[in-house]
Write a protein that holds these residues in place. Sequence first.
Motif, short mmCIF file in Angstrom:
data_model
loop_
_atom_site.label_atom_id
_atom_site.label_comp_id
_atom_site.label_asym_id
_atom_site.label_seq_id
_atom_site.Cartn_x
_atom_site.Cartn_y
_atom_site.Cartn_z
N ALA A 502 0.82 -1.21 0.00
CA ALA A 502 0.00 0.00 0.00
C ALA A 502 0.85 1.26 0.00
N ASP A 503 2.08 1.17 0.56
CA ASP A 503 2.94 2.34 0.63
C ASP A 503 4.01 2.33 -0.46
N ALA A 504 3.72 1.68 -1.59
CA ALA A 504 4.69 1.64 -2.69
C ALA A 504 4.96 3.07 -3.19
N PRO A 505 6.21 3.38 -3.55
CA PRO A 505 6.52 4.73 -4.04
C PRO A 505 5.68 5.10 -5.26
N ASN A 506 5.23 6.35 -5.31
CA ASN A 506 4.48 6.82 -6.48
C ASN A 506 5.12 8.05 -7.11
N LYS A 507 6.31 8.44 -6.63
CA LYS A 507 7.04 9.56 -7.21
C LYS A 507 8.50 9.16 -7.39
N PHE A 508 9.06 9.57 -8.51
CA PHE A 508 10.49 9.44 -8.73
C PHE A 508 11.05 10.85 -8.90
N VAL A 509 12.20 11.10 -8.32
CA VAL A 509 12.86 12.39 -8.47
C VAL A 509 14.24 12.15 -9.06
N ILE A 510 14.54 12.87 -10.15
CA ILE A 510 15.81 12.68 -10.87
C ILE A 510 16.55 14.01 -10.93
N ASN A 511 17.80 13.93 -11.39
CA ASN A 511 18.67 15.11 -11.57
C ASN A 511 19.06 15.75 -10.23
N ILE A 512 19.12 14.96 -9.17
CA ILE A 512 19.60 15.48 -7.88
C ILE A 512 21.13 15.59 -7.95
N GLN A 513 21.66 16.72 -7.55
CA GLN A 513 23.10 16.92 -7.58
C GLN A 513 23.73 16.51 -6.25
N GLN A 514 25.05 16.29 -6.30
CA GLN A 514 25.77 15.81 -5.13
C GLN A 514 25.59 16.74 -3.93
N ASN A 515 25.69 18.05 -4.17
CA ASN A 515 25.61 19.00 -3.06
C ASN A 515 24.18 19.23 -2.57
N GLN A 516 23.19 18.63 -3.22
CA GLN A 516 21.80 18.80 -2.81
C GLN A 516 21.28 17.62 -1.98
N ARG A 517 22.07 16.58 -1.85
CA ARG A 517 21.57 15.36 -1.22
C ARG A 517 21.15 15.58 0.21
N ALA A 518 22.03 16.16 1.02
CA ALA A 518 21.73 16.34 2.45
C ALA A 518 20.57 17.31 2.65
N VAL A 519 20.56 18.40 1.88
CA VAL A 519 19.49 19.40 2.04
C VAL A 519 18.14 18.80 1.64
N LEU A 520 18.13 18.02 0.58
CA LEU A 520 16.88 17.42 0.13
C LEU A 520 16.34 16.44 1.17
N ARG A 521 17.21 15.64 1.75
CA ARG A 521 16.77 14.71 2.78
C ARG A 521 16.22 15.47 4.00
N PRO A 654 31.49 11.89 -10.75
CA PRO A 654 30.42 12.89 -10.70
C PRO A 654 29.23 12.47 -11.58
N GLY A 655 28.04 12.65 -11.03
CA GLY A 655 26.83 12.30 -11.75
C GLY A 655 25.62 12.77 -10.97
N SER A 656 24.46 12.46 -11.46
CA SER A 656 23.23 12.84 -10.76
C SER A 656 22.75 11.68 -9.89
N TRP A 657 21.76 11.98 -9.08
CA TRP A 657 21.20 10.99 -8.17
C TRP A 657 19.71 10.88 -8.41
N ILE A 658 19.16 9.73 -8.06
CA ILE A 658 17.74 9.45 -8.29
C ILE A 658 17.17 8.83 -7.02
N SER A 659 15.88 9.03 -6.79
CA SER A 659 15.23 8.45 -5.63
C SER A 659 13.75 8.26 -5.93
N SER A 660 13.10 7.51 -5.06
CA SER A 660 11.64 7.33 -5.16
C SER A 660 11.06 7.50 -3.76
N PHE A 661 9.84 7.99 -3.70
CA PHE A 661 9.17 8.18 -2.42
C PHE A 661 7.66 8.18 -2.66
N ARG A 662 6.93 8.17 -1.58
CA ARG A 662 5.47 8.14 -1.68
C ARG A 662 4.87 9.41 -1.09
#
Length: 827
Positions: A502-521, A654-662
């Motif tokens: 029921a809590d399966a992720p329904n959003k994917f977020v792409i193009n996250i940069q290295q310096n944005q990881r901690a702030v985004l979390r 160096p590259g981008s990061w990807i994640s999924s969340f609900r």
Amino acid sequence: MSWWSRLLLAARFVRREIVSGELTILALALLVAVTALTSVSFFSDRVERALTTQATQLLAADLVLNGNQPAPAAIRQEAQRRGLQLADNISFPSMVFAQGQATLASYKAVSNSYPLRGEITLRGVDGQPSTGVLHPAAGTAWADARLLRKLGLKLGERISVGNSSLLLSGEILREPDGAMDLYNFVPRLMFNSADLPATGLIQEGSRARWRLMLAGDDRQISAFRQWLGQHLPAGSRLENVEEARPEIRTALERARRFLGLTAMLTVALAAAAVALAVRRYLARHWQPVAVLRCMGLTSSEVLGLFVCLFLLLGLLSGALGALAGYAVQLGLMQLSSRFVGEVLPDPGWHSWLLGPASSLLLLAGLALPPLLAIRNVSPLAVLRNDVVLLRSNLLAPLAAVLALLALAAWQMDDAMLAAWLLAGMTAFFAGVAALAWGMLWLLRRLPAGPRIGWRYGVANLARRPWLAIVQIVALAVGIMALLTLTVVRDDLITAWQHSIPADAPNKFVINIQQNQRAVLRDRFVVAGLPPPELSPMIRGRLIAINDKPLRPSALQDERARRLAEREFNLSWRDDLPQGNQLVAGNWWQDKAKPQFSVEQGLAGTLGIRLGDTLAFDIGGSTYRARVTSLRAVAWDSFRVNFFVLAPPSLLQQPGSWISSFRLDAAQEAFANRLVAAFPNITIIDVTAILDEVRAMVDKLTRAIEAMFVLALAAGVLVLWAALAATRDERLSDIALMRALGASRAQLRAVVLAELAWLGAFTGLLAALGAMGIGGIAASKLFNLPWSINFWLLPIGMTCGVAVVTLAGWPLVGRVTRASPLAILRAA
């Protein structure tokens, strides 16, 4: 004897056997078997056709030619010549302007024949929703809620689309192929393709995808797909619903295997009943065969009479069973049509052919080998009252196995899978037979108990060990099938439903940069949401396998060619991702060593094996490493998954990061705040895909449950036939005991004790078999988690006692009412 005389003799023989009622048990066993087979076949065929039709609605067509250029005129002309329906869909990103504002939108220009499959749900200017095969009229456009909200638009206003101005006449609530567009996160604007030239949006080098959509019957689509595979334009690919989205493909594949498992168990039940019924019939006809031999008929002529008899019986039972099976599934369809959601299509012609063919195949595999033994009956047997026991050979079990394999492969449409399941069931038969022989050997040596019922009931089984073994095997198979169709079925379906939580992720977020990881979390934590797992991602192209350059044009398989032409998303990590399972090799044993882990589906398509060396071109640099593991990926988990993984020491750069969340519907504003805070990221909404897969799994579950109810009813009938096949031997024993002075109460106790012991022992063996089949089916067939249900053991024994006693209750009544003198005279 002339052929005409033989024909007349065969006709009289067949008429006498039918009128005498000797074939009743065998005919009923065949009728039940064929009814069970054909009803499952009819219903599964119709359900699968309905689900395939529903699945094609996700594509809005049966087949799509997707390319970066319009489809050549020759292809369109060939499709029209073959009688296919055509529609066009051109999609591309561009800016839309309204009320002094601008935003990026996904444009979709469609022809007047769109959609070919499925329906569109639209809210008009009057505010009322409507559903149907709808398309925007020329000069008008439809927008989704995101575009209306973002630009503050209302229906009835005009928007600028390139050089044109279009009237906004509807709000898109649902479009059939919207879930199939990976970039459906961008607001949607749909308009008529007749307005496309005037907009001036399509220029040389535009990033547009041209989709030629086709629809027709299965035969037309299959033939055209084969032709198109040889005339596929460069830069184009073919899409169907299973290839377009792996989540949909997984759901449909699991549904087919669930239906196949039902068919396989039904075949096992049918075979057990037919085998015992044939044995009973032939055991009662040794003396008639001897009489025919005394009248001058040769052994071949006698065999010909019985072959004609069984051939006619097989054809009649097959035809009547097919009609009965169709009638049964009609009633079943009425019960389940509200779950399936639409009237089911008519079954294919092969389902009708299955009735007579399966009846003849069962008789050929289970009746022909013992029937051949009547050639060895001597004319002297006419002077004997006891049954002539003939030496058995390997032909009977071999023919039975081949018959079962043929029927199972036909039903499951997968010969290899049928072979594996049949091998497992054969091993179960052998194990049950060995345990039954050991138990009977032990019973003969145990001291007799004080109670007459248990003493003589168990003695009846031990007195005829081979007959008891055959009966125990047949009953164990039947009860195992019943347990599998009830308890194990519930466990498997529950595991399947939980594979999309029921809590399966329904959003994917792409193009996250290295310096944005901690702030985004931190943003997630502040909003009261669990911080998502971030995965690195880089793009790379597979250029060589084992130092042999990979040339897409040389690949025969279309999907393999398409995979070889594209760039892969690669990632690196230390641990095995959640939802991934190793199927070959080992995870990183030396993380400093260059190595790859490949998804098993990709490996199978491109012919990649464990130990192969892969070379990827990443940003102009070549990375080589050996494949040290293959993974099974749960694509329907909607987590971030990759075809190829490597340890950090190989690809970390160096590259981008990807994640999924609900996000729930009430939390959508968080996604907008996230995009506002990080303008470079892109959030992909897969809610539509998730909802479609959930709806499909739910409907598949309902249909499968309805089919299991039918197979369950067939299993109970077959168990009764298995007990009835050994009725004569029990009646003879009981008649002798009555003649020696046993009371009716004592005889009833003897029969009930025999049935209860038989049911408890076979129920225990069946429970062990059901546990094994459930584990194998979960891990090997459906890739689902499985835990042993120890409640199967007491449930199996209780079920065995109850089912065997109830099925044998008519025998108890006949024993207490029948005259011993009449039974002994008829013996």
